[in-house]
Scaffold this motif. Structure first.
Motif, mmCIF file in Angstrom:
data_model
loop_
_atom_site.group_PDB
_atom_site.id
_atom_site.type_symbol
_atom_site.label_atom_id
_atom_site.label_comp_id
_atom_site.label_asym_id
_atom_site.label_seq_id
_atom_site.Cartn_x
_atom_site.Cartn_y
_atom_site.Cartn_z
ATOM 1 N N ASN B 367 114.272 52.774 29.269
ATOM 2 C CA ASN B 367 114.774 54.105 28.977
ATOM 3 C C ASN B 367 115.395 54.749 30.204
ATOM 4 O O ASN B 367 116.380 55.464 30.097
ATOM 5 N N ILE B 368 114.796 54.506 31.361
ATOM 6 C CA ILE B 368 115.336 55.130 32.568
ATOM 7 C C ILE B 368 116.686 54.523 32.926
ATOM 8 O O ILE B 368 117.646 55.233 33.220
ATOM 9 N N VAL B 369 116.802 53.193 32.878
ATOM 10 C CA VAL B 369 118.033 52.571 33.388
ATOM 11 C C VAL B 369 119.129 52.489 32.329
ATOM 12 O O VAL B 369 120.244 52.073 32.629
ATOM 13 N N LEU B 370 118.800 52.912 31.108
ATOM 14 C CA LEU B 370 119.753 52.752 30.002
ATOM 15 C C LEU B 370 121.165 53.226 30.344
ATOM 16 O O LEU B 370 122.137 52.485 30.218
ATOM 17 N N ALA B 371 121.267 54.468 30.807
ATOM 18 C CA ALA B 371 122.596 55.018 31.072
ATOM 19 C C ALA B 371 123.189 54.419 32.335
ATOM 20 O O ALA B 371 124.407 54.305 32.472
ATOM 21 N N ALA B 372 122.317 54.036 33.266
ATOM 22 C CA ALA B 372 122.793 53.556 34.560
ATOM 23 C C ALA B 372 123.125 52.068 34.537
ATOM 24 O O ALA B 372 123.598 51.531 35.534
ATOM 25 N N LEU B 373 122.910 51.402 33.421
ATOM 26 C CA LEU B 373 123.123 49.953 33.382
ATOM 27 C C LEU B 373 124.504 49.513 33.862
ATOM 28 O O LEU B 373 124.604 48.572 34.653
ATOM 29 N N PRO B 374 125.580 50.175 33.422
ATOM 30 C CA PRO B 374 126.893 49.741 33.909
ATOM 31 C C PRO B 374 126.974 49.767 35.438
ATOM 32 O O PRO B 374 127.628 48.931 36.059
ATOM 33 N N ARG B 375 126.258 50.743 36.022
ATOM 34 C CA ARG B 375 126.314 50.892 37.467
ATOM 35 C C ARG B 375 125.441 49.833 38.166
ATOM 36 O O ARG B 375 125.696 49.443 39.302
ATOM 37 N N LEU B 376 124.391 49.392 37.460
ATOM 38 C CA LEU B 376 123.444 48.464 38.088
ATOM 39 C C LEU B 376 123.798 47.010 37.830
ATOM 40 O O LEU B 376 123.146 46.110 38.337
ATOM 41 N N SER B 377 124.808 46.789 37.005
ATOM 42 C CA SER B 377 125.082 45.407 36.636
ATOM 43 C C SER B 377 126.402 44.937 37.233
ATOM 44 O O SER B 377 127.281 45.727 37.564
ATOM 45 N N ARG B 378 126.473 43.644 37.367
ATOM 46 C CA ARG B 378 127.709 43.059 37.878
ATOM 47 C C ARG B 378 128.156 42.022 36.853
ATOM 48 O O ARG B 378 127.378 41.147 36.471
ATOM 49 N N GLY B 379 129.379 42.130 36.378
ATOM 50 C CA GLY B 379 129.908 41.173 35.402
ATOM 51 C C GLY B 379 129.113 41.174 34.112
ATOM 52 O O GLY B 379 129.041 40.164 33.424
ATOM 53 N N GLY B 380 128.510 42.308 33.780
ATOM 54 C CA GLY B 380 127.801 42.385 32.525
ATOM 55 C C GLY B 380 126.348 41.965 32.622
ATOM 56 O O GLY B 380 125.592 42.107 31.687
ATOM 57 N N PHE B 381 125.933 41.427 33.757
ATOM 58 C CA PHE B 381 124.526 41.040 33.916
ATOM 59 C C PHE B 381 123.843 41.987 34.890
ATOM 60 O O PHE B 381 124.462 42.496 35.803
ATOM 61 N N THR B 382 122.567 42.175 34.665
ATOM 62 C CA THR B 382 121.869 43.110 35.528
ATOM 63 C C THR B 382 120.599 42.455 36.075
ATOM 64 O O THR B 382 119.927 41.717 35.352
ATOM 65 N N SER B 383 120.317 42.719 37.298
ATOM 66 C CA SER B 383 119.130 42.087 37.867
ATOM 67 C C SER B 383 117.932 43.004 37.738
ATOM 68 O O SER B 383 118.032 44.217 37.900
ATOM 69 N N ARG B 384 116.808 42.421 37.366
ATOM 70 C CA ARG B 384 115.577 43.154 37.212
ATOM 71 C C ARG B 384 115.195 43.862 38.523
ATOM 72 O O ARG B 384 114.668 44.956 38.537
ATOM 73 N N ARG B 385 115.547 43.226 39.647
ATOM 74 C CA ARG B 385 115.156 43.807 40.937
ATOM 75 C C ARG B 385 115.869 45.151 41.165
ATOM 76 O O ARG B 385 115.258 46.130 41.564
ATOM 77 N N ASN B 386 117.190 45.165 40.855
ATOM 78 C CA ASN B 386 117.927 46.417 40.986
ATOM 79 C C ASN B 386 117.326 47.505 40.115
ATOM 80 O O ASN B 386 117.154 48.646 40.534
ATOM 81 N N GLN B 387 117.007 47.120 38.894
ATOM 82 C CA GLN B 387 116.437 48.084 37.959
ATOM 83 C C GLN B 387 115.118 48.620 38.492
ATOM 84 O O GLN B 387 114.895 49.831 38.515
ATOM 85 N N LYS B 419 110.279 63.739 31.270
ATOM 86 C CA LYS B 419 110.552 63.332 32.655
ATOM 87 C C LYS B 419 111.312 62.013 32.693
ATOM 88 O O LYS B 419 112.174 61.805 33.541
ATOM 89 N N VAL B 420 110.982 61.126 31.765
ATOM 90 C CA VAL B 420 111.726 59.865 31.688
ATOM 91 C C VAL B 420 113.203 60.152 31.407
ATOM 92 O O VAL B 420 114.099 59.556 31.989
ATOM 93 N N MET B 421 113.430 61.125 30.519
ATOM 94 C CA MET B 421 114.811 61.501 30.205
ATOM 95 C C MET B 421 115.533 62.032 31.426
ATOM 96 O O MET B 421 116.693 61.709 31.688
ATOM 97 N N ILE B 422 114.849 62.897 32.172
ATOM 98 C CA ILE B 422 115.475 63.457 33.371
ATOM 99 C C ILE B 422 115.762 62.344 34.366
ATOM 100 O O ILE B 422 116.831 62.278 34.978
ATOM 101 N N ALA B 423 114.810 61.410 34.484
ATOM 102 C CA ALA B 423 115.005 60.287 35.406
ATOM 103 C C ALA B 423 116.237 59.481 35.026
ATOM 104 O O ALA B 423 117.005 59.031 35.872
ATOM 105 N N ARG B 424 116.422 59.315 33.709
ATOM 106 C CA ARG B 424 117.580 58.542 33.260
ATOM 107 C C ARG B 424 118.873 59.142 33.812
ATOM 108 O O ARG B 424 119.752 58.440 34.268
#
Lengths: 333, 525
Positions: B367-387, B419-424
């Motif tokens: 839920n937290i990283v949902l909106a930020a996924l495009p920013r955290l991923s490279r080439g459509g894949f995202t690493s758990r560590r970044n998240q 708070k989870v929403m705000i974090a997102r």
């Protein structure tokens, strides 16, 4: 210090209330109204349409899908769906033929109803108690039961015939000028309507479809209600298949393909909400007849190829669904 | 008023002894004792997450206790289903009306136990008569044949109550029954509650509203973190002490901390980061101008239907505009596009957390990283560590109480979900944060935390727009308040003008004449 003002859930104005009531009436009786209009237009346009033999033909052909649609109405009223009815319909016919070959009319009725009822029991158990999605459960039922039909008819190549005179009579005799299946279907609509509107069980069906969580909190036997409607649907489809086989004196293993879709269409056209909670068997009756009349009128035109027929039916269904959606929104359902 | 002082001597009609309930390792109820006697009205209090809802569900057969006993008039009992509890005379009124909207009032009252005639069919005439008689007892006048959904929420709540009581109820549990009622409807409800109590029915009353508790209840059980921290007569517990018991904080600290947790209000002289000009959409908003500076908290006031939420949605790109522009640092933001707004740095916390915000079945992390996924991923894949890096930071910073980042978010309390929403949204590094009712429906403690967080974020230079129905929250939180009127600009309050009196005056000025019929938002202008 809260300054929020909650808006009333009630209708704001008299005109709005009236508009909502009108939309409700249209939703419930729209199919019947269109049916009458179409029959009038068809009678004027085609001299071969308003004949006794044509009408007899329409109601006889409608009686089998109507019996299936009765069961489907119960399922959809709870917010569920039964995709297996087409296959169960075929199974019912085949088993009626086998059953009658060794057990006469008793075997010809008992075997299909017991087996098709059991299909309903299994599906109902999976949906109501194992809490699986009705769409998936009955899709599996569609495939598995069709496979079963093929398995008992040597891959569909064997069409068992019905030679038992009593069973033949059940499917082919006439009561008051109409086929006995028509009488059975009408009795089904009446009994179903009484059950739905005047019995506790029927009210529970509507309640579960109206709000499953509220029904649970109100202490209604939600699981039992959901279980029951799938059993009813299985029995209805099996009975329709049996009557259809008796009518044609044979249990054809390939019948009923796509029947689930026309049954669902008829129920929805008849004003039953696909999400459940509201609807009637009278509406379903009108829906089934409407689909048959459309089919019949297309045949009257004669120049339309069978592929175009499906297109016309499909477009019509789409229009009805759009209409129903608009009516639902007007009523703020 | 208390005609039932003798109730203390009586045997409890419903009792929980040392009841324990755990969910996935989290103990929701820890050896809780609870008892209510005939004719007693017992308040059940506690913050969100204290275990009130769980206790109610155990008492009504929705949950089975892992440990401990339920006693009905002294005899050990077990409710396998809600129906068992109902049959035993334990009925519940829920916060959201739990009836069937499409069915009539009478059908709703008698569902499952309709009067039948000799051949077993439902006797509608008798059902309507009985329903009318029943509702008359409580002074509720309504056409019992009308579908429930056509009635105001207050009436629906009364129907629910009538249903509950008519099932030979011995105990009626009310879970925040007034949260959607108007003041007049609350009065009717209370008179019914008193009537029930005088009939010897035990009432368990759950509410966040102190006024109500002291008006209708005589005793109280306070829960905190799944344990009972206080049982006693309300007359002997002052309000401040009750609050302090719920929060687990000392009395003098609660008294000092004022109505909200906002510190100094934040204003700023920097050039505005967001300039919204002439925001307009037919039937909703008309010519709204807003400028917000970095580090500034701007309150957006107005009555329901004044266009507060719509203005936020317009700025966040959720709502298509007919006219008007939004610029960030002088650059125009494409209207009606959420991705464009987010890229420009405008994010919004929606009003309805459950519908428009959280994805209930996903974990806290997702839920937290949902909106930020495009920013955290490279080439459509995202690493758990970044998240994890992002999630870890925000869970600590916002004090999100979850057993782990993998816990499903629907298991958290309302405050923690918020708070989870705000974090997102903070994970998006926004420039402008639009908050629509950020503290609605969350408990006192979480409320204070969210308010303190808003303060802190503004202090770090974030521009914040705050919409709230609570006057003191707007007043104490905002440096400036823009009051909307019927979809267009009304009064603007600045600096020293931002007081409760001024705001109320502005709102009152913005209100429609008192005698006009209330309008539904967005309609009929």
């Amino acid at each position: 210090m809260s300054i929020a003002v909650e808006p009333s859930a009630g209708p704001t104005t008299v005109t709005q209330a009236r508009r909502e009531r009108l939309a409700g009436v249209l939703q419930g009786y729209g199919a019947a109204i269109v049916l009458v209009l179409l029959a009038v237009v068809g009678s004027v346009a085609f001299p071969t349409f308003p004949t006794l033999s044509n009408f007899t033909n329409i109601v006889t052909q409608s009686s089998f899908p109507l019996i299936v649609a009765i069961g489907m109405t119960f399922v959809i009223l709870t917010g569920g769906i039964d995709l297996s009815v087409g296959s169960v319909f075929a199974l019912g016919g085949v088993l009626a033929a086998y059953g009658s070959s060794w057990g006469g009319i008793v075997g010809g009725l008992l075997l299909p109803l017991v087996v098709c009822g059991t299909v309903g029991v299994v599906q109902g158990f999976l949906v109501a108690y194992a809490k699986m999605a009705p769409f998936i459960v009955t899709l599996a039922g569609l495939l598995a039961v069709r496979g079963l039909v093929l398995a008992v008819t040597s891959g569909g190549s064997n069409t068992p015939l019905i030679t038992d005179p009593a069973l033949q009579a059940l499917g082919q005799s006439h009561v008051a000028g109409v086929n006995s299946s028509v009488v059975i279907a009408i009795v089904g609509v009446i009994v179903g309507t009484v059950l739905l509107t005047r019995s506790r069980g029927g009210q529970s069906v509507l309640a579960v479809g109206g709000s499953e969580s509220a029904s649970t909190y109100m202490g209604l036997p939600v699981a039992r209600v959901k279980f029951s409607v799938y059993v009813i649907s299985g029995l209805c489809a099996g009975l329709a298949g049996t009557l259809n086989a008796a009518y044609s004196s044979s249990g054809v293993p390939t019948v009923g393909v796509g029947l689930e879709l026309s049954a669902i269409s008829a129920v929805v056209i008849g004003g039953t909400l696909l999400v459940g909670g509201r609807g009637s068997l009278i509406g379903t009756l009108a829906g089934v007849l409407l689909l048959s009349v459309i089919q019949n009128l297309i045949n009257q035109v004669g120049s339309l190829s069978s592929s175009v027929q499906s297109v016309v039916s499909g477009v019509f269904l789409a229009i009805v669904v759009i209409f129903q959606t608009v009516l639902s929104r007007t009523q703020r359902l | 008023m208390t005609t039932t002082t003798s109730s203390a001597d009586q045997l409890p009609v419903l009792e929980a002894r040392a009841v324990t309930k755990r969910f996935a390792g989290v103990t929701a109820l820890d050896s809780v004792d609870f008892a209510v006697r005939p004719g007693e009205s017992m308040a059940l209090m506690g913050e969100n997450g204290a275990g009130k809802s769980t206790l109610i569900k155990v008492l009504t057969g929705v949950y089975q206790p892992d440990d401990g006993d339920l006693l009905l008039s002294g005899a050990s009992t077990r409710f396998a289903w809600p129906l068992d509890a109902q049959k035993a005379g334990v009925s519940t009124i829920y916060q959201e009306v739990n009836l069937i909207p499409l069915m009539s009032v009478a059908q709703n009252i008698f569902l499952g136990r309709e009067p039948r005639n000799r051949i077993g069919l439902i006797d509608f005439r008798r059902m309507y008569t009985d329903a009318r008689t029943l509702l008359d007892t409580y002074g509720i006048e309504v056409d019992v044949r009308r579908p429930l959904r056509s009635l105001a929420l207050g009436i629906q709540q009364m129907v629910a109550l009538a249903r509950a009581v008519s099932i030979n109820a011995r105990v009626v549990i009310m879970d925040e029954p007034t949260s959607s009622l108007e003041a007049r409807e609350v009065e009717t409800l209370f008179s019914v509650v008193r009537l029930l109590r005088d009939q010897g029915i035990a009432i368990v009353y759950v509410s966040h509203r102190m006024d109500e508790i002291y008006r209708v209840c005589e005793s109280v059980t306070v829960l905190r973190d799944g344990r009972v921290v206080q049982v006693g007569s309300l007359a002997e517990i002052p309000r401040v002490e009750l609050v302090s018991l719920m929060l687990g904080r000392s009395v003098d600290r609660v008294q000092r901390s004022g109505a909200t947790a906002f510190g100094a209000t934040h204003s700023s002289d920097a050039p505005p980061v967001l300039v919204a000009a002439d925001l307009s959409r037919k039937h909703q908003i008309d010519g709204i101008d807003i400028q917000i500076r970095p580090g500034e908290v701007v309150g957006l006031g107005g009555l329901l239907g004044s266009g507060r939420s719509e203005t936020l949605k317009a700025m966040a790109g959720v709502m298509q505009l007919d006219r008007g522009s939004v610029t960030i640092d002088g650059k125009a933001v494409r209207s009606g596009s959420v991705p464009a707004a987010i890229r420009a740095g405008i994010v919004m916390l929606p009003e309805d957390r459950k519908v428009e915000g959280i994805v209930p079945n996903l974990s806290v992390r997702d839920n937290i990283v949902l909106a930020a996924l495009p920013r955290l991923s490279r080439g459509g894949f995202t690493s758990r560590r970044n998240q994890d890096a992002v999630v870890d930071v925000f869970m600590k910073r916002l004090h999100i109480k979850a057993s782990s980042p993998d816990q499903v978010v629907s298991e958290l309390s309302g405050g923690n979900q918020q708070k989870v929403m705000i974090a997102r949204w903070l994970a998006m590094n926004p420039k402008v944060l639009l908050l629509d009712e950020p503290t609605r429906g969350i408990d006192v403690g979480a409320k204070a935390e969210v308010q303190a967080l808003i303060d802190e974020l503004a202090g770090e230079g974030l521009a914040i727009v705050l919409v709230s129905s609570e006057v003191e929250e707007v007043v104490e939180g905002s440096a400036r308040v823009i009051v909307l009127r019927d979809g267009s600009m009304g009064t603007e309050l600045d600096g020293a003008e931002v007081t409760e009196q001024h705001l109320l005056a502005a709102l009152a000025g913005a209100a429609e004449p008192m005698n006009s019929a209330p309008e539904r938002p967005g309609e009929g202008r």
